[in-house]
Design a protein around this motif. Structure first.
Motif, PDB file in Angstrom:
ATOM      1  N   ASP A 237      83.320  63.591  32.865  1.00  0.00           N
ATOM      2  CA  ASP A 237      83.499  62.345  33.615  1.00  0.00           C
ATOM      3  C   ASP A 237      82.348  62.031  34.561  1.00  0.00           C
ATOM      4  OD1 ASP A 237      85.900  61.533  32.471  1.00  0.00           O
ATOM      5  OD2 ASP A 237      87.075  62.834  33.788  1.00  0.00           O
TER       6      ASP A 237
ATOM      7  N   SER B 107      89.586  58.274  31.722  1.00  0.00           N
ATOM      8  CA  SER B 107      88.954  59.498  32.211  1.00  0.00           C
ATOM      9  C   SER B 107      89.379  60.685  31.353  1.00  0.00           C
ATOM     10  CB  SER B 107      89.344  59.733  33.669  1.00  0.00           C
ATOM     11  OG  SER B 107      89.065  61.054  34.059  1.00  0.00           O
TER      12      SER B 107
ATOM     13  N   LYS C 240      85.593  58.743  37.224  1.00  0.00           N
ATOM     14  CA  LYS C 240      84.441  58.676  36.318  1.00  0.00           C
ATOM     15  C   LYS C 240      83.232  58.235  37.146  1.00  0.00           C
ATOM     16  CE  LYS C 240      86.409  55.763  33.560  1.00  0.00           C
ATOM     17  NZ  LYS C 240      86.590  54.790  32.461  1.00  0.00           N
TER      18      LYS C 240
ATOM     19  N   THR D 231      86.377  54.214  38.611  1.00  0.00           N
ATOM     20  CA  THR D 231      85.019  54.249  38.063  1.00  0.00           C
ATOM     21  C   THR D 231      83.999  53.972  39.165  1.00  0.00           C
ATOM     22  OG1 THR D 231      85.801  53.474  35.913  1.00  0.00           O
ATOM     23  CG2 THR D 231      83.449  53.278  36.351  1.00  0.00           C
TER      24      THR D 231
END
Length: 303
Positions: A75, A101, A107, A136
């Motif tokens: 990740d 993920s 991530k 993210t």
């Protein structure tokens, strides 16, 4: 842990505060001079976002931290390309960012040297970094702010400063010899190299060859000494001798990154400010498919 990292106290506090705020996503631009610890802080932040042991920090010992350090954590991905990140790499990044993920944590996508982004790649990147999906994070790194404004405007800028000579445990002379480059100074400190021993500029090609082959700090120091010898004597050299010096660099390696690095250090050593803009222009040409041998000759003829 952040507390074990030397220098940039404000940056450490900022990054810890970002984690404390519980942000679900984000886009950051870590920037600083060459030799600053961009990747050390980038990876520290990536570890802090995912560490399984320290909720507002990173331990550096757990399975997650160790795998991030070794580049084996799915990740956390580093995207880089010496010639500039391409649109195909950005498209792959967009696909991965939209996926789940692997480990169920955050991530983190690290894009190195975004000042070299290809135009079409930069435009494609804008769409994904403006509103990253939940969980993210994007961390862009750059050694300059010569980046298209639309990318900068979508990032939280984090300035990473170089360590001082005192923080590095070296003299001012040693620090200046390596232009404050943390990595090279650390390698030098483990050696018994004498920085005062002179090296002729005429041997730079051989030292570059050895450095490309072995990557050892002694060859790196000899390259630097050769460059300094050239810079110290350049006013007394004929044009043909300057061209010879450029040819030796080209003979040592045709790697554009090595040539660009030597040009950069030549500009730092140059004390004629009237030439700086022109020299920066020639160095910048290496971002395009120009003739490397010709660019080196132009640069060292004019410096």
């Amino acid at each position: 842990m952040f507390g074990d990292m030397i220098s940039n106290e404000e940056v450490k506090s900022f990054l810890q505060n970002e984690i404390k705020m519980g942000k679900k996503s984000g886009t950051y631009l870590f920037h600083g001079e060459r030799g600053s610890e961009l990747m050390e802080f980038t990876l520290a932040f990536a570890k802090a976002l995912n560490c399984s042991e320290e909720p507002l920090d990173f331990c550096g010992r757990c399975d997650v931290c160790l795998r991030i350090d070794s580049g084996n954590y799915p990740d956390v991905e580093v995207v880089e390309d010496p010639t500039g990140i391409k649109i195909s790499q950005v498209r792959e990044l967009i696909y991965k960012a939209s996926s789940s993920s692997y480990e169920g944590r955050k991530k983190v996508f690290i894009l190195k040297d975004v000042e070299n982004l290809r135009a079409e790649a930069a435009n494609a990147l804008l769409k994904i970094i403006e509103e990253p999906g939940a969980g993210t994070f994007f961390i862009l790194t750059s050694h300059s702010l010569n980046i298209i404004p639309t990318i900068i405007s979508r990032c939280t800028a984090v300035h990473i400063k170089k360590k001082s000579p005192e923080e590095m445990g070296v003299t001012s002379e040693e620090y200046e010899f390596f232009f404050g480059d943390v990595g090279e100074i650390e390698r030098y400190k483990k050696s018994d190299i004498d920085l005062s021993h002179p090296v002729s500029y005429g041997d730079i090609g051989e030292h570059i060859k050895n450095y490309v082959k072995d990557g050892d700090i002694e060859s790196r120091v000899k390259i630097q000494k050769s460059l300094r010898d050239f810079m110290g004597n350049r006013k007394f050299l004929e044009d043909i001798e300057k061209i010879y010096f450029a040819e030796e660099i080209y003979r040592g390696s045709r790697d554009r990154n090595i040539a660009e690095g030597i040009m950069y250090e030549g500009i730092l050593l140059n004390n004629d400010l009237s030439k700086t803009e022109r020299l920066l222009y020639i160095k910048g040409m290496l971002r395009f498919p120009v003739n490397l041998q010709l660019a080196l000759k132009m640069f060292f003829s004019e410096i």
